[in-house]
Motif scaffolding. Structure first.
Motif, PDB file in Angstrom:
ATOM      1  N   THR A 163      31.984  27.184  -1.521  1.00 34.95           N
ATOM      2  CA  THR A 163      32.655  28.246  -2.304  1.00 34.95           C
ATOM      3  C   THR A 163      34.055  27.818  -2.752  1.00 34.95           C
ATOM      4  O   THR A 163      34.448  28.075  -3.887  1.00 34.95           O
ATOM      5  N   ASP A 164      34.786  27.123  -1.857  1.00 35.84           N
ATOM      6  CA  ASP A 164      36.139  26.681  -2.253  1.00 35.84           C
ATOM      7  C   ASP A 164      36.067  25.739  -3.454  1.00 35.84           C
ATOM      8  O   ASP A 164      36.851  25.854  -4.396  1.00 35.84           O
ATOM      9  N   GLN A 165      35.114  24.803  -3.366  1.00 39.30           N
ATOM     10  CA  GLN A 165      35.006  23.800  -4.430  1.00 39.30           C
ATOM     11  C   GLN A 165      34.635  24.452  -5.763  1.00 39.30           C
ATOM     12  O   GLN A 165      35.197  24.124  -6.811  1.00 39.30           O
ATOM     13  N   THR A 179      29.644  29.512   7.993  1.00 33.58           N
ATOM     14  CA  THR A 179      31.021  29.974   7.973  1.00 33.58           C
ATOM     15  C   THR A 179      31.734  29.448   9.205  1.00 33.58           C
ATOM     16  O   THR A 179      31.185  28.656   9.975  1.00 33.58           O
ATOM     17  N   GLY A 180      32.977  29.881   9.417  1.00 34.45           N
ATOM     18  CA  GLY A 180      33.773  29.412  10.548  1.00 34.45           C
ATOM     19  C   GLY A 180      35.170  29.072  10.068  1.00 34.45           C
ATOM     20  O   GLY A 180      35.424  29.021   8.856  1.00 34.45           O
ATOM     21  N   PHE A 181      36.045  28.814  11.017  1.00 40.07           N
ATOM     22  CA  PHE A 181      37.447  28.554  10.686  1.00 40.07           C
ATOM     23  C   PHE A 181      37.582  27.272   9.868  1.00 40.07           C
ATOM     24  O   PHE A 181      36.677  26.420   9.874  1.00 40.07           O
ATOM     25  N   MET A 182      38.734  27.152   9.206  1.00 36.26           N
ATOM     26  CA  MET A 182      39.055  25.909   8.481  1.00 36.26           C
ATOM     27  C   MET A 182      38.873  24.708   9.403  1.00 36.26           C
ATOM     28  O   MET A 182      39.221  24.777  10.587  1.00 36.26           O
ATOM     29  N   GLY A 183      38.357  23.624   8.865  1.00 36.61           N
ATOM     30  CA  GLY A 183      38.284  22.387   9.635  1.00 36.61           C
ATOM     31  C   GLY A 183      37.198  22.346  10.698  1.00 36.61           C
ATOM     32  O   GLY A 183      37.226  21.492  11.562  1.00 36.61           O
ATOM     33  N   THR A 184      36.233  23.238  10.625  1.00 32.76           N
ATOM     34  CA  THR A 184      35.146  23.182  11.624  1.00 32.76           C
ATOM     35  C   THR A 184      33.956  22.359  11.117  1.00 32.76           C
ATOM     36  O   THR A 184      32.965  22.209  11.827  1.00 32.76           O
ATOM     37  N   SER A 194      44.541  37.340  -5.157  1.00 30.73           N
ATOM     38  CA  SER A 194      43.748  36.893  -6.311  1.00 30.73           C
ATOM     39  C   SER A 194      42.642  35.945  -5.848  1.00 30.73           C
ATOM     40  O   SER A 194      41.488  36.043  -6.305  1.00 30.73           O
ATOM     41  N   PHE A 195      42.983  35.043  -4.920  1.00 33.80           N
ATOM     42  CA  PHE A 195      41.959  34.137  -4.384  1.00 33.80           C
ATOM     43  C   PHE A 195      40.837  34.932  -3.719  1.00 33.80           C
ATOM     44  O   PHE A 195      39.645  34.649  -3.921  1.00 33.80           O
ATOM     45  N   ARG A 196      41.200  35.956  -2.946  1.00 36.32           N
ATOM     46  CA  ARG A 196      40.173  36.751  -2.248  1.00 36.32           C
ATOM     47  C   ARG A 196      39.280  37.479  -3.257  1.00 36.32           C
ATOM     48  O   ARG A 196      38.090  37.672  -3.018  1.00 36.32           O
ATOM     49  N   ARG A 197      39.856  37.909  -4.392  1.00 34.17           N
ATOM     50  CA  ARG A 197      39.033  38.559  -5.430  1.00 34.17           C
ATOM     51  C   ARG A 197      38.059  37.550  -6.035  1.00 34.17           C
ATOM     52  O   ARG A 197      36.904  37.882  -6.319  1.00 34.17           O
ATOM     53  N   GLN A 198      38.518  36.338  -6.227  1.00 32.80           N
ATOM     54  CA  GLN A 198      37.626  35.298  -6.779  1.00 32.80           C
ATOM     55  C   GLN A 198      36.500  34.995  -5.805  1.00 32.80           C
ATOM     56  O   GLN A 198      35.351  34.789  -6.197  1.00 32.80           O
ATOM     57  N   GLU A 199      36.829  34.994  -4.501  1.00 30.08           N
ATOM     58  CA  GLU A 199      35.782  34.778  -3.499  1.00 30.08           C
ATOM     59  C   GLU A 199      34.751  35.915  -3.563  1.00 30.08           C
ATOM     60  O   GLU A 199      33.537  35.657  -3.541  1.00 30.08           O
ATOM     61  N   ALA A 200      35.238  37.161  -3.629  1.00 26.82           N
ATOM     62  CA  ALA A 200      34.330  38.313  -3.599  1.00 26.82           C
ATOM     63  C   ALA A 200      33.412  38.314  -4.832  1.00 26.82           C
ATOM     64  O   ALA A 200      32.219  38.643  -4.740  1.00 26.82           O
ATOM     65  N   SER A 217      43.558  23.603  -7.737  1.00 22.99           N
ATOM     66  CA  SER A 217      43.247  23.578  -6.305  1.00 22.99           C
ATOM     67  C   SER A 217      43.459  24.957  -5.663  1.00 22.99           C
ATOM     68  O   SER A 217      44.157  25.810  -6.230  1.00 22.99           O
ATOM     69  N   ILE A 218      42.883  25.131  -4.479  1.00 27.19           N
ATOM     70  CA  ILE A 218      43.105  26.373  -3.723  1.00 27.19           C
ATOM     71  C   ILE A 218      44.604  26.569  -3.479  1.00 27.19           C
ATOM     72  O   ILE A 218      45.130  27.676  -3.626  1.00 27.19           O
ATOM     73  N   THR A 219      45.284  25.479  -3.136  1.00 27.28           N
ATOM     74  CA  THR A 219      46.730  25.564  -2.883  1.00 27.28           C
ATOM     75  C   THR A 219      47.451  26.084  -4.134  1.00 27.28           C
ATOM     76  O   THR A 219      48.312  26.965  -4.043  1.00 27.28           O
ATOM     77  N   GLN A 276      42.957  36.747  15.494  1.00 21.38           N
ATOM     78  CA  GLN A 276      42.767  37.841  14.515  1.00 21.38           C
ATOM     79  C   GLN A 276      41.334  37.896  13.997  1.00 21.38           C
ATOM     80  O   GLN A 276      40.818  38.955  13.676  1.00 21.38           O
ATOM     81  N   ARG A 277      40.720  36.735  13.883  1.00 23.97           N
ATOM     82  CA  ARG A 277      39.398  36.669  13.238  1.00 23.97           C
ATOM     83  C   ARG A 277      38.233  36.645  14.219  1.00 23.97           C
ATOM     84  O   ARG A 277      37.072  36.567  13.792  1.00 23.97           O
ATOM     85  N   ALA A 278      38.536  36.706  15.519  1.00 25.59           N
ATOM     86  CA  ALA A 278      37.485  36.528  16.529  1.00 25.59           C
ATOM     87  C   ALA A 278      36.306  37.478  16.290  1.00 25.59           C
ATOM     88  O   ALA A 278      35.138  37.062  16.322  1.00 25.59           O
ATOM     89  N   ALA A 302      28.437  26.771   2.005  1.00 31.60           N
ATOM     90  CA  ALA A 302      29.546  26.675   2.963  1.00 31.60           C
ATOM     91  C   ALA A 302      30.659  27.572   2.432  1.00 31.60           C
ATOM     92  O   ALA A 302      31.092  27.419   1.286  1.00 31.60           O
ATOM     93  N   THR A 303      31.081  28.542   3.243  1.00 33.49           N
ATOM     94  CA  THR A 303      32.107  29.476   2.760  1.00 33.49           C
ATOM     95  C   THR A 303      33.501  28.974   3.120  1.00 33.49           C
ATOM     96  O   THR A 303      33.667  28.220   4.077  1.00 33.49           O
ATOM     97  N   GLY A 304      34.512  29.448   2.397  1.00 26.98           N
ATOM     98  CA  GLY A 304      35.884  29.299   2.867  1.00 26.98           C
ATOM     99  C   GLY A 304      36.005  30.086   4.171  1.00 26.98           C
ATOM    100  O   GLY A 304      35.280  31.081   4.381  1.00 26.98           O
ATOM    101  N   GLY A 305      36.919  29.650   5.047  1.00 29.04           N
ATOM    102  CA  GLY A 305      36.998  30.236   6.386  1.00 29.04           C
ATOM    103  C   GLY A 305      37.359  31.714   6.441  1.00 29.04           C
ATOM    104  O   GLY A 305      37.121  32.369   7.451  1.00 29.04           O
ATOM    105  N   GLY A 306      37.913  32.251   5.337  1.00 28.51           N
ATOM    106  CA  GLY A 306      38.306  33.664   5.360  1.00 28.51           C
ATOM    107  C   GLY A 306      37.376  34.542   4.550  1.00 28.51           C
ATOM    108  O   GLY A 306      37.566  35.762   4.460  1.00 28.51           O
ATOM    109  N   LEU A 307      36.357  33.957   3.952  1.00 32.43           N
ATOM    110  CA  LEU A 307      35.521  34.711   2.999  1.00 32.43           C
ATOM    111  C   LEU A 307      34.786  35.881   3.650  1.00 32.43           C
ATOM    112  O   LEU A 307      34.644  36.942   3.047  1.00 32.43           O
TER     113      LEU A 307
HETATM  114  C1  S3P Z   1      40.835  29.853   4.153  1.00 30.59           C
HETATM  115  C2  S3P Z   1      40.033  28.740   4.319  1.00 30.59           C
HETATM  116  C3  S3P Z   1      39.946  27.676   3.313  1.00 30.59           C
HETATM  117  C4  S3P Z   1      40.245  28.225   1.916  1.00 30.59           C
HETATM  118  C5  S3P Z   1      41.554  28.944   1.904  1.00 30.59           C
HETATM  119  C6  S3P Z   1      41.616  30.094   2.917  1.00 30.59           C
HETATM  120  C7  S3P Z   1      40.892  30.849   5.245  1.00 30.59           C
HETATM  121  O1  S3P Z   1      38.642  27.107   3.321  1.00 30.59           O
HETATM  122  O2  S3P Z   1      39.222  29.100   1.515  1.00 30.59           O
HETATM  123  O3  S3P Z   1      42.565  28.000   2.171  1.00 30.59           O
HETATM  124  O4  S3P Z   1      41.371  31.974   5.006  1.00 30.59           O
HETATM  125  O5  S3P Z   1      40.424  30.530   6.367  1.00 30.59           O
HETATM  126  P1  S3P Z   1      38.078  26.123   4.472  1.00 30.59           P
HETATM  127  O6  S3P Z   1      37.598  26.985   5.584  1.00 30.59           O
HETATM  128  O7  S3P Z   1      36.971  25.405   3.794  1.00 30.59           O
HETATM  129  O8  S3P Z   1      39.193  25.241   4.869  1.00 30.59           O
END
Ligand code: S3P
Length: 171
Positions: free
Chosen positions: A34-36, A9-14, A57-63, A45-47, A138-140, A78-83
């Motif tokens: 998970t995003d893919q 896990t970790g922030f986007m783009g890590t 709705s996206f967060r429900r799909q993640e859960a 797409s996620i966007t 916020q996520r620290a 590999a999780t999305g950064g907010g999962l």
């Molecule tokens: C998010 C991260 C994204 C993706 C969505 C939300 C987040 O994934 O799940 O845009 O809340 O940090 P990546 O961490 O793979 O970019």
């Protein structure tokens, strides 16, 4: 032998997906991003999911996906950064897996994200660097609960070595 899942896990783009793919190759296991998977199943797409259905709705799909993956073994995920902002997602994945968090500076994150324009709806902001810093703050507490690996100045191969040393063997 059944093995626990390894979750990055970790922030986007890590670099979670890049390192996850390398690790899965090395361990000869299946890799899941998970995003893919959410994009494949939703057929968009996620966007587009954020735009059409909203973040909730996206967060429900993640859960829902977490519940499914927590039942499986031998995966590199590999999780999305907010999962893992949802504690119930953490506990489900931890039942059967080890979680590691990748860390990078806001500048490095912006640099990586800028190479994939339009893919991070949460950073669609006039001042993305400020937004990244705000979300990191916020996520620290979420990210700090896991063993962390700094990606700064390290090649994917170096990161793989570091990660392999951190993975705790088990029966
Ligand atoms: C998010 C991260 C994204 C993706 C969505 C939300 C987040 O994934 O799940 O845009 O809340 O940090 P990546 O961490 O793979 O970019």
């Amino acid at each position: 032998m059944n093995k626990k899942n390894i979750i990055l896990t970790g922030f986007m783009g890590t670099g979670k997906s890049s390192l996850g793919q390398l690790l899965a190759q090395k361990l000869h296991t299946e890799f899941i991003d998970t995003d893919q998977l959410i994009e494949e199943r939703a057929g968009k797409s996620i966007t587009a999911i954020f735009q059409d259905e909203g973040e909730a709705s996206f967060r429900r799909q993640e859960a829902a996906l977490v519940q499914e993956l927590a039942e499986r073994q031998n995966l590199v995920i590999a999780t999305g950064g907010g999962l893992l902002l949802k504690p119930e997602n953490v506990s489900a994945l931890q039942r059967n897996g080890q979680i590691f968090c990748l860390v990078a500076t806001p500048e490095e994150i912006l640099d990586r994200i800028s190479q994939q324009p339009g893919t991070r709806p949460l950073l669609a902001n006039p001042d993305p660097l400020q937004k990244i810093s705000e979300l990191l703050k916020q996520r620290a507490a979420t990210y700090e609960q896991f063993p962390r690996i700094s990606t700064s100045g390290r090649s994917p191969e170096q990161l793989l070595e570091i990660l392999l040393r951190k993975i705790i063997p088990h029966d």
